[in-house]
Write a protein that holds these residues in place. Structure first.
Motif, PDB file in Angstrom:
ATOM      1  N   GLY A   1      -5.232   6.781   4.449  1.00  0.00           N
ATOM      2  CA  GLY A   1      -5.678   5.484   4.208  1.00  0.00           C
ATOM      3  C   GLY A   1      -5.173   4.152   4.671  1.00  0.00           C
TER       4      GLY A   1
ATOM      5  N   ASP B   1       0.778  -1.428  -0.122  1.00  0.00           N
ATOM      6  CA  ASP B   1      -0.001  -0.076  -0.045  1.00  0.00           C
ATOM      7  C   ASP B   1       0.926   1.206  -0.063  1.00  0.00           C
ATOM      8  OD1 ASP B   1      -2.371  -1.406   0.019  1.00  0.00           O
ATOM      9  OD2 ASP B   1      -2.631  -1.301   2.077  1.00  0.00           O
TER      10      ASP B   1
ATOM     11  N   HIS C   1      -5.853   3.679   8.308  1.00  0.00           N
ATOM     12  CA  HIS C   1      -7.131   3.163   8.664  1.00  0.00           C
ATOM     13  C   HIS C   1      -7.428   1.715   8.201  1.00  0.00           C
ATOM     14  CE1 HIS C   1      -8.706   6.939  10.190  1.00  0.00           C
ATOM     15  NE2 HIS C   1      -8.496   7.530   9.054  1.00  0.00           N
ATOM     16  N   THR C   2      -6.544   1.334   7.083  1.00  0.00           N
ATOM     17  CA  THR C   2      -6.688  -0.089   6.717  1.00  0.00           C
ATOM     18  C   THR C   2      -6.073  -1.192   7.572  1.00  0.00           C
ATOM     19  OG1 THR C   2      -6.804   0.869   4.159  1.00  0.00           O
ATOM     20  CG2 THR C   2      -6.102  -1.583   4.725  1.00  0.00           C
ATOM     21  N   HIS C   3      -4.653  -0.785   8.147  1.00  0.00           N
ATOM     22  CA  HIS C   3      -3.973  -1.756   8.595  1.00  0.00           C
ATOM     23  C   HIS C   3      -3.935  -1.510  10.180  1.00  0.00           C
ATOM     24  CE1 HIS C   3      -2.615  -3.162   4.790  1.00  0.00           C
ATOM     25  NE2 HIS C   3      -2.344  -1.990   4.410  1.00  0.00           N
TER      26      HIS C   3
END
Length: 193
Positions: free
Chosen positions: A186, A120, A189-191
């Motif tokens: 982002g 990412d 928040h994802t990980h």
């Protein structure tokens, strides 16, 4: 110590053979898809069994006798919990006979997360490396070794940070703080949620 390392490698090879024997054609296809970035296109076409996939992953140092976490993650992703449990049994057996230090097992449990984060981060890997304290010489070395593969460069920089900083400083909290400071929310928040 050489005997322990050889024995560990032997036990890991036995695990890989056992897992490969349990994989069906669809399982192999699923693992190849999950490892798309780790297996060169020409090899991907030739691979038709688990052992071939595992050999490539071993060569790329994605899995190793003291780092089976990614293997377990792959097996879990394709829905083969039964085979993932074999990885757990391997880790337990190796720990029971003292072939792997507990600290190494802790590190290997985090590698899968680092791989996902690295993918990412992509082109922002150099800046993240600086935020994490890597010097320009190290960053340039990683860039040359990764040969333009952004995910690999990002992963190698995270692994280098982890190695240089040690387990006390290379924490999820420190990585989250660096990503937050870079405004890569982002990824945070994802990980990290």
């Amino acid at each position: 110590m050489a005997i322990a390392i050889d024995r560990r490698a032997f036990q890991f090879s036995k695990l890989l053979a056992s897992v490969s024997d349990g994989l069906g054609r669809e399982d192999v296809r699923g693992i190849k898809n999950l490892c798309y970035d780790n297996i060169p296109a020409r090899k991907r076409e030739e691979i038709d069994n688990g052992l071939d996939i595992f050999q490539v992953l071993r060569e790329k140092k994605v899995i190793a006798a003291d780092n089976p976490a990614f293997l377990k993650e792959l097996l879990t992703e394709i829905g083969r919990v039964d085979l993932a449990e074999k990885v757990d049994e391997y880790v337990q057996k190796v720990l029971d006979v003292g072939l792997v230090e507990p600290q190494k097992v802790t590190e290997c449990l985090e590698r899968g997360q680092l791989m996902r984060i690295a993918t990412d981060v992509g082109r922002d890997w150099r800046m993240l490396s600086r935020y994490l304290g890597l010097d320009d010489t190290t960053i340039t070395s990683i860039q040359l070794q990764s040969q333009g593969d952004l995910a690999e460069a990002s992963l190698q920089s995270l692994l280098r940070w982890q190695k240089n900083s040690g387990p006390e400083k290379a924490t999820p909290r420190a990585l989250k703080a660096a990503l937050t400071e870079m405004k890569l929310l982002g990824i945070v928040h994802t990980h990290f949620q």
